[in-house]
Enzyme design. Structure first.
Site, mmCIF file in Angstrom:
data_model
loop_
_atom_site.group_PDB
_atom_site.id
_atom_site.type_symbol
_atom_site.label_atom_id
_atom_site.label_comp_id
_atom_site.label_asym_id
_atom_site.label_seq_id
_atom_site.Cartn_x
_atom_site.Cartn_y
_atom_site.Cartn_z
ATOM 1 N N TYR A 62 -1.972 -1.443 10.374
ATOM 2 C CA TYR A 62 -2.044 -1.615 8.928
ATOM 3 C C TYR A 62 -0.791 -1.078 8.243
ATOM 4 O O TYR A 62 -0.161 -1.770 7.434
ATOM 5 C CB TYR A 62 -3.283 -0.908 8.382
ATOM 6 C CG TYR A 62 -3.424 -1.004 6.886
ATOM 7 C CD1 TYR A 62 -3.836 -2.199 6.297
ATOM 8 C CD2 TYR A 62 -3.140 0.077 6.065
ATOM 9 C CE1 TYR A 62 -3.964 -2.300 4.916
ATOM 10 C CE2 TYR A 62 -3.270 -0.018 4.684
ATOM 11 C CZ TYR A 62 -3.670 -1.206 4.120
ATOM 12 O OH TYR A 62 -3.782 -1.298 2.756
ATOM 13 N N SER A 72 0.855 -1.179 0.000
ATOM 14 C CA SER A 72 0.000 0.000 0.000
ATOM 15 C C SER A 72 0.894 1.232 0.000
ATOM 16 O O SER A 72 2.063 1.156 0.414
ATOM 17 C CB SER A 72 -0.884 0.001 1.254
ATOM 18 O OG SER A 72 -1.485 1.265 1.470
#
Length: 273
Positions: free
Chosen positions: A155, A142
């Site tokens: 995350y 990401s």
């Protein structure tokens, strides 16, 4: 481009980027192994891809939060007598909010899926690729991997692992016939934000499509780029932030993300109601 006879394994294949990887790989002639918890959705997608592209599609129902998920998948592949030429470690999910308020079990599950299962499956499949002298691995990270992200602590840290893990393996294996790519998309039109609990978690220039993200990944993989950030705006967002001092980066990031914690709490309250 045709890759007849190759077999690709895609985790988290029942929706979003994973389903798009499956569709684009099948369209180029790759056989597939689709892995996810939701067998019904997998079977439906498998039937569609078999009919449309005439490829072999096997499905494996596996919860990647299980500590032995990678070994179970490897055992299933052995029972099917399948060798994997392309591994797409796509499965993952995120959380947003104040860390002390997030469910501890859910945070652990997130790391099991985003980090432990990804590394474990790579470890089990890469020896066969090396033995055959060819193979491709895409690990979905990401743009959150490039810096600390307050209110996305677990995350972002997990995706930083994915990025650095992938680049390390890219360097190790680039002269041994195996390509490794870290795919670092920005906000993408998938169910990801439904799981997080707020669309405010979509921090970035604009929402991308899963189709564009996957096309970008496959082009970068063919060129053995090591990592790719699809979209010019996302690339700038990932690379223009200064890397030092890290504490300053973390403080600046908090100014960008601080609205997410309240939005996530409000979403949780609505769900509970």
């Amino acid at each position: 481009m045709t890759h007849s006879g190759r077999t690709a394994l895609v985790t988290g294949a029942s929706s979003g980027i994973g389903a798009e990887f499956a569709a684009q790989l099948a369209a180029r002639g790759d056989n597939l192994v689709l892995v996810a918890r939701s067998l019904d959705r997998l079977e439906s997608l498998a039937a569609e891809l078999r009919n449309r592209h005439g490829v072999r599609v096997d499905v494996i129902g596996q919860d990647l939060t299980d500590v032995d998920a990678a070994s179970r998948i490897a055992n299933e592949l052995a029972a099917l007598e399948l060798s994997i030429d392309v591994l797409i470690n796509n499965a993952g999910f995120g959380s947003a909010g104040r860390f002390e308020e997030l469910a501890a079990d859910r945070e652990q599950d997130q790391l099991m899926v985003n980090v432990v299962a990804l590394a474990g499956l790579t470890r089990r499949l890469i020896p066969g690729m090396l033995e055959r002298g060819s193979g491709e691995i895409v690990n979905v990270a990401s743009i959150a991997a490039f810096q600390p992200s307050p209110y996305f602590a677990t995350y972002a840290a997990g995706k930083a692992f994915v990025l650095n893990f992938s680049l390390s393996l890219w360097s190790e294996y680039r002269d041994r016939g195996v390509k490794v790519l870290a795919l670092c998309p920005g906000p993408t039109e998938t169910q990801f934000f439904d799981v997080v609990g707020t669309r405010k978690a979509a921090i970035g220039p604009s929402m991308d499509s899963a189709a564009h993200v996957v096309r970008s990944a496959l082009r970068a993989l063919e060129r053995n780029r090591g990592y790719v950030v699809p979209g010019a705006g996302n690339f700038a967002s990932a690379h223009l932030m200064p890397r030092r001092p890290r504490t300053l980066v973390a403080r600046i990031a908090k100014l960008v993300t601080r609205g997410v914690a309240d939005a996530a709490n409000q979403g949780a309250a609505r769900t509970a109601a």
